[in-house]
Design a protein around this motif. Structure first.
Motif, PDB file in Angstrom:
ATOM      1  N   LEU A   1       0.703  -1.309   0.103  1.00  0.00           N
ATOM      2  CA  LEU A   1       0.045  -0.005   0.036  1.00  0.00           C
ATOM      3  C   LEU A   1       0.967   1.520  -0.053  1.00  0.00           C
ATOM      4  CD1 LEU A   1      -3.046   0.772   1.882  1.00  0.00           C
ATOM      5  CD2 LEU A   1      -1.460   2.450   2.129  1.00  0.00           C
ATOM      6  N   VAL A   2       2.050   1.048   0.800  1.00  0.00           N
ATOM      7  CA  VAL A   2       2.730   2.319   1.066  1.00  0.00           C
ATOM      8  C   VAL A   2       3.550   2.604  -0.534  1.00  0.00           C
ATOM      9  CG1 VAL A   2       4.908   3.282   1.910  1.00  0.00           C
ATOM     10  CG2 VAL A   2       3.040   2.390   3.299  1.00  0.00           C
ATOM     11  N   GLN A   3       3.749   1.763  -1.139  1.00  0.00           N
ATOM     12  CA  GLN A   3       4.568   1.828  -2.357  1.00  0.00           C
ATOM     13  C   GLN A   3       3.360   2.534  -3.253  1.00  0.00           C
ATOM     14  OE1 GLN A   3       5.851  -2.053  -4.249  1.00  0.00           O
ATOM     15  NE2 GLN A   3       7.219  -1.006  -5.618  1.00  0.00           N
ATOM     16  N   GLU A   4       2.096   2.071  -3.128  1.00  0.00           N
ATOM     17  CA  GLU A   4       1.031   2.678  -3.977  1.00  0.00           C
ATOM     18  C   GLU A   4       1.035   3.994  -3.757  1.00  0.00           C
ATOM     19  OE1 GLU A   4      -3.555   1.934  -5.326  1.00  0.00           O
ATOM     20  OE2 GLU A   4      -2.376   0.754  -3.963  1.00  0.00           O
ATOM     21  N   LEU A   5       0.873   4.539  -2.503  1.00  0.00           N
ATOM     22  CA  LEU A   5       0.760   6.042  -1.826  1.00  0.00           C
ATOM     23  C   LEU A   5       2.062   6.666  -2.249  1.00  0.00           C
ATOM     24  CD1 LEU A   5      -0.305   8.213  -0.395  1.00  0.00           C
ATOM     25  CD2 LEU A   5       0.689   6.964   1.751  1.00  0.00           C
ATOM     26  N   GLU A   6       3.235   6.028  -2.394  1.00  0.00           N
ATOM     27  CA  GLU A   6       4.739   6.677  -2.947  1.00  0.00           C
ATOM     28  C   GLU A   6       4.429   7.184  -4.269  1.00  0.00           C
ATOM     29  OE1 GLU A   6       9.161   6.496  -2.583  1.00  0.00           O
ATOM     30  OE2 GLU A   6       8.328   4.853  -2.003  1.00  0.00           O
ATOM     31  N   ALA A   7       4.096   6.340  -5.077  1.00  0.00           N
ATOM     32  CA  ALA A   7       4.040   6.701  -6.523  1.00  0.00           C
ATOM     33  C   ALA A   7       2.581   7.591  -6.665  1.00  0.00           C
ATOM     34  CB  ALA A   7       3.433   5.335  -7.051  1.00  0.00           C
ATOM     35  N   ALA A   8       1.760   7.781  -6.005  1.00  0.00           N
ATOM     36  CA  ALA A   8       0.756   8.646  -6.101  1.00  0.00           C
ATOM     37  C   ALA A   8       1.223  10.090  -5.581  1.00  0.00           C
ATOM     38  CB  ALA A   8      -0.693   8.261  -5.312  1.00  0.00           C
ATOM     39  N   LEU A   9       1.963  10.233  -4.475  1.00  0.00           N
ATOM     40  CA  LEU A   9       2.594  11.277  -3.946  1.00  0.00           C
ATOM     41  C   LEU A   9       3.565  11.916  -4.824  1.00  0.00           C
ATOM     42  CD1 LEU A   9       3.038  10.229  -0.229  1.00  0.00           C
ATOM     43  CD2 LEU A   9       1.472  12.104  -1.029  1.00  0.00           C
ATOM     44  N   LEU A  10       4.286  11.151  -5.540  1.00  0.00           N
ATOM     45  CA  LEU A  10       5.321  11.604  -6.321  1.00  0.00           C
ATOM     46  C   LEU A  10       4.771  12.321  -7.676  1.00  0.00           C
ATOM     47  CD1 LEU A  10       8.079   8.827  -6.238  1.00  0.00           C
ATOM     48  CD2 LEU A  10       8.210  11.277  -5.454  1.00  0.00           C
ATOM     49  N   ARG A  11       3.723  12.114  -7.805  1.00  0.00           N
ATOM     50  CA  ARG A  11       3.156  12.589  -9.162  1.00  0.00           C
ATOM     51  C   ARG A  11       2.532  14.046  -8.949  1.00  0.00           C
ATOM     52  NH1 ARG A  11       0.938   7.269  -9.945  1.00  0.00           N
ATOM     53  NH2 ARG A  11      -1.050   7.604  -8.639  1.00  0.00           N
ATOM     54  N   VAL A  12       2.320  14.188  -7.469  1.00  0.00           N
ATOM     55  CA  VAL A  12       2.039  15.776  -7.140  1.00  0.00           C
ATOM     56  C   VAL A  12       3.243  16.517  -6.472  1.00  0.00           C
ATOM     57  CG1 VAL A  12       0.383  16.777  -5.666  1.00  0.00           C
ATOM     58  CG2 VAL A  12      -0.336  14.684  -6.815  1.00  0.00           C
ATOM     59  N   PHE A  13       3.849  16.108  -5.556  1.00  0.00           N
ATOM     60  CA  PHE A  13       5.030  16.457  -4.742  1.00  0.00           C
ATOM     61  C   PHE A  13       6.450  16.129  -5.237  1.00  0.00           C
ATOM     62  CE2 PHE A  13       1.110  15.997  -2.204  1.00  0.00           C
ATOM     63  CZ  PHE A  13       0.695  17.299  -1.961  1.00  0.00           C
ATOM     64  N   HIS A  14       7.253  17.003  -4.748  1.00  0.00           N
ATOM     65  CA  HIS A  14       8.843  16.612  -5.261  1.00  0.00           C
ATOM     66  C   HIS A  14       9.185  15.326  -4.004  1.00  0.00           C
ATOM     67  CE1 HIS A  14       9.500  19.251  -8.129  1.00  0.00           C
ATOM     68  NE2 HIS A  14       8.863  20.443  -7.519  1.00  0.00           N
ATOM     69  N   GLU A  15      10.461  14.875  -4.310  1.00  0.00           N
ATOM     70  CA  GLU A  15      10.970  13.767  -3.376  1.00  0.00           C
ATOM     71  C   GLU A  15      10.828  14.128  -1.995  1.00  0.00           C
ATOM     72  OE1 GLU A  15      12.207  14.934  -6.358  1.00  0.00           O
ATOM     73  OE2 GLU A  15      12.288  13.279  -7.807  1.00  0.00           O
ATOM     74  N   ASP A  16      11.628  15.519  -1.634  1.00  0.00           N
ATOM     75  CA  ASP A  16      11.783  15.755  -0.197  1.00  0.00           C
ATOM     76  C   ASP A  16      10.494  15.470   0.614  1.00  0.00           C
ATOM     77  OD1 ASP A  16      10.959  17.809  -1.697  1.00  0.00           O
ATOM     78  OD2 ASP A  16      12.244  19.397  -0.515  1.00  0.00           O
ATOM     79  N   ALA A  17       9.440  16.258  -0.030  1.00  0.00           N
ATOM     80  CA  ALA A  17       8.203  16.212   0.546  1.00  0.00           C
ATOM     81  C   ALA A  17       7.593  14.822   1.084  1.00  0.00           C
ATOM     82  CB  ALA A  17       7.061  17.124  -0.076  1.00  0.00           C
ATOM     83  N   VAL A  18       7.615  13.983  -0.112  1.00  0.00           N
ATOM     84  CA  VAL A  18       7.254  12.488  -0.164  1.00  0.00           C
ATOM     85  C   VAL A  18       7.820  11.921   0.964  1.00  0.00           C
ATOM     86  CG1 VAL A  18       6.963  10.324  -1.314  1.00  0.00           C
ATOM     87  CG2 VAL A  18       6.595  12.497  -2.618  1.00  0.00           C
ATOM     88  N   GLU A  19       9.269  12.142   0.898  1.00  0.00           N
ATOM     89  CA  GLU A  19      10.123  11.278   1.843  1.00  0.00           C
ATOM     90  C   GLU A  19       9.630  11.958   3.230  1.00  0.00           C
ATOM     91  OE1 GLU A  19      14.975  11.199   3.082  1.00  0.00           O
ATOM     92  OE2 GLU A  19      14.165  12.347   1.499  1.00  0.00           O
ATOM     93  N   GLU A  20       9.436  13.026   3.538  1.00  0.00           N
ATOM     94  CA  GLU A  20       9.175  13.820   5.097  1.00  0.00           C
ATOM     95  C   GLU A  20       7.937  13.110   5.307  1.00  0.00           C
ATOM     96  OE1 GLU A  20       8.055  17.836   7.158  1.00  0.00           O
ATOM     97  OE2 GLU A  20       9.027  17.741   4.848  1.00  0.00           O
ATOM     98  N   TRP A  21       6.640  12.979   4.516  1.00  0.00           N
ATOM     99  CA  TRP A  21       5.485  12.671   4.641  1.00  0.00           C
ATOM    100  C   TRP A  21       5.578  11.276   5.273  1.00  0.00           C
ATOM    101  CZ3 TRP A  21       1.436   9.285   4.372  1.00  0.00           C
ATOM    102  CH2 TRP A  21       0.449   9.686   4.956  1.00  0.00           C
ATOM    103  N   LEU A  22       6.285  10.521   4.472  1.00  0.00           N
ATOM    104  CA  LEU A  22       6.254   8.896   4.658  1.00  0.00           C
ATOM    105  C   LEU A  22       7.103   8.580   5.968  1.00  0.00           C
ATOM    106  CD1 LEU A  22       6.952   7.544   1.042  1.00  0.00           C
ATOM    107  CD2 LEU A  22       4.872   7.527   2.442  1.00  0.00           C
ATOM    108  N   GLU A  23       8.126   9.387   6.283  1.00  0.00           N
ATOM    109  CA  GLU A  23       8.949   9.344   7.381  1.00  0.00           C
ATOM    110  C   GLU A  23       8.211   9.661   8.658  1.00  0.00           C
ATOM    111  OE1 GLU A  23      13.342  10.682   9.095  1.00  0.00           O
ATOM    112  OE2 GLU A  23      13.031  10.543   6.939  1.00  0.00           O
ATOM    113  N   GLU A  24       7.429  10.662   8.531  1.00  0.00           N
ATOM    114  CA  GLU A  24       6.759  10.826   9.800  1.00  0.00           C
ATOM    115  C   GLU A  24       5.449  10.100  10.258  1.00  0.00           C
ATOM    116  OE1 GLU A  24       6.798  13.494  12.095  1.00  0.00           O
ATOM    117  OE2 GLU A  24       8.788  14.547  11.253  1.00  0.00           O
TER     118      GLU A  24
END
Length: 486
Positions: free
Chosen positions: A426-449
């Motif tokens: 599920l997280v792999q799917e979420l990461e792909a969806a987030l990367l379509r909208v945001f840059h890598e640093d924002a995606v990394e931050e949200w997932l890490e938190e």
């Protein structure tokens, strides 16, 4: 309550100091904003603006380019959304004053929040920021100069000395800086009216406000994000501002980012109530005094805090709030309109959010974030804290000593692997969806938190199991006896 909106202008606040969306996403979102009833955008760039020259150090890694800013403005104009840029010029200057080269301009040396209003270089700095922003926003009718939450004002050494002089007060100090910044705007950009958040003005006595000259220079934005805001108190505050000479006022509600610094899903009912109460406030306002309302959507509480609700996750809340402001209420027929515009079969207002399918831009992010927010931690806690094989036979005591009954490994290990695999998918799917909208640093931050703590617990459990069993695979067994008898 239903009828024509008392707010002729309804601006959606884009807080870009956290998780700034890619322009491609904004191109999809702007038509929806317009369809939902927005007439404009308040864009708070902070460190995502493409500052040049000596201000280039303010740029974040993924700041927009000048071409991207122009494209955002083109897309806004295409969708009949008026743009008001926001430049912080007093408080919330962390993104500026965190830099060592500018740290000498702090009001208090230790804290990067507030600009020292006594330094000529301070005014030159914010003037340069304003001029660069305005250069890319020619024709903007308003410029928001911030000036909210000016913490520690008067506590710097220069301020303490200044306040020792007769008749000098913190209010006078605040008004002096606001007047200087607003005067710069009007001198360099005479067709642009400065706006300010009103919290630093609320408690200043009427006579001081009137005599300061500030009411002739700025338009205050009265902000309150509470579901139980004091309608009568706001009406009295508007009357105070009118008496002081402010000809025009604005309101500010919230559709997300105002109910907790680490909030992941917006409580729609809270935000609906907040906006409904602003409708009551507007009903008390003198005719034509309230210019419009800004629906704030904070992405961070300040430059150093964590991300709160991501923009796509806040779209249903924004839709409900805009429609309530547009129609003077939120009747059932307006709910049906929101459901149609968002592609949601059944919109949940009173719960945390709707878990059903939707088709608005970023709806896949909402669905996946909802799964993570509502179920990741609880599923991990269910295993670690309520599975009796874990709590009874692989407690922290056992894990530290790498000690476990081999039969329990066969019960715990497959479950942990299965749970971890499900969440990783599920997280792999979420990461792909987030990367379509945001840059890598924002995606990394949200997932890490929001993701890593839960998955980390499962991974640690499996590592401890491996450590307790060594390299030898567990022996086959019909399964653990979980009965009460020894």
């Amino acid at each position: 309550m239903s009828g024509p909106s008392p707010f002729k202008m309804r601006f959606v606040h884009l807080d870009l100091k956290g998780a700034p969306p890619k322009v491609s996403y904004l191109s999809e979102a702007f038509p929806l904003f317009r369809a939902l009833g927005a007439t404009g955008l308040l864009i708070e760039y902070e460190d995502t603006f493409p500052y040049e020259g000596h201000l280039r150090l303010l740029r974040a890694q993924h700041a927009y380019s000048p071409a991207e800013v122009k494209e955002i403005l083109r897309l806004a104009a295409l969708n009949e959304l008026e743009v008001v840029p926001l430049v912080q010029t007093f408080g919330h200057m962390e993104f500026v004053l965190k830099h060592q080269a500018l740290a000498h301009l702090r009001e208090v040396a230790l804290f990067p929040n507030t600009l020292n209003p006594h330094e000529a270089e301070s005014l030159a700095l914010v003037g340069a920021m304003i001029d660069q922003v305005m250069e890319l926003h020619p024709g903007a009718r308003w410029l928001h100069i911030g000036c909210d939450e000016v913490y520690y004002l008067g506590e710097g050494e220069a301020s303490r000395q200044w306040l020792q002089q007769e008749q000098n007060t913190k209010a006078k100090l605040c008004l002096s800086h606001v007047r200087a910044v607003a005067s710069h705007v009007l001198a360099r950009h005479p067709a642009t009216a400065p706006m300010v958040w009103d919290d630093m003005l609320r408690d200043i006595p009427e006579d001081q406000l009137s005599e300061s000259g500030v009411p002739q220079l700025v338009e205050p934005v009265l902000w309150d994000y509470g579901a139980d805001l004091d309608v009568h108190g706001k009406a009295l505050l508007m009357e105070k501002y009118r008496k002081c000479g402010f000809p025009r006022l604005w309101a500010a509600s919230a559709f997300k980012g105002a109910t907790g610094p680490s909030q992941a899903l917006p409580p729609i009912e809270h935000h609906l109530q907040n906006n409904m109460q602003w409708l009551q406030v507007a009903a008390c306002a003198p005719a034509d005094m309230l210019q419009g309302i800004i629906l704030t959507g904070w992405q961070r509480y300040d430059h150093f805090s964590v991300l709160c609700e991501l923009l796509p996750v806040g779209i249903p809340s924004l839709a409900v709030c805009l429609q309530s402001l547009l129609h003077g209420g939120f009747a059932e027929d307006f709910r049906a309109r929101v459901e149609k515009l968002l592609g949601i079969s059944s919109l949940e207002i009173t719960g945390v959010t709707s878990e059903g399918a939707a088709s608005f831009p970023g709806s896949d992010i909402l669905a996946l974030v909802t799964q993570v927010s509502l179920h990741l931690r609880s599923s991990v806690d269910e295993m670690l804290q309520r599975d009796r094989c874990v709590t009874g036979w692989f407690s922290p005591y056992h894990r530290r000593r790498k000690f476990i009954h081999p039969v329990m490994v066969q019960h715990i290990q497959p479950q942990a692997h299965s749970l971890l695999a499900r969440w990783r998918a599920l997280v792999q799917e979420l990461e792909a969806a987030l990367l379509r909208v945001f840059h890598e640093d924002a995606v990394e931050e949200w997932l890490e938190e929001n993701v890593d703590p839960g998955l980390g617990q499962l991974q640690a459990l499996l590592q401890d199991l491996d450590g307790a069993t060594g390299s030898q695979p567990p022996q086959a067994s019909p399964g653990p006896d979980t009965g009460q008898d020894p």
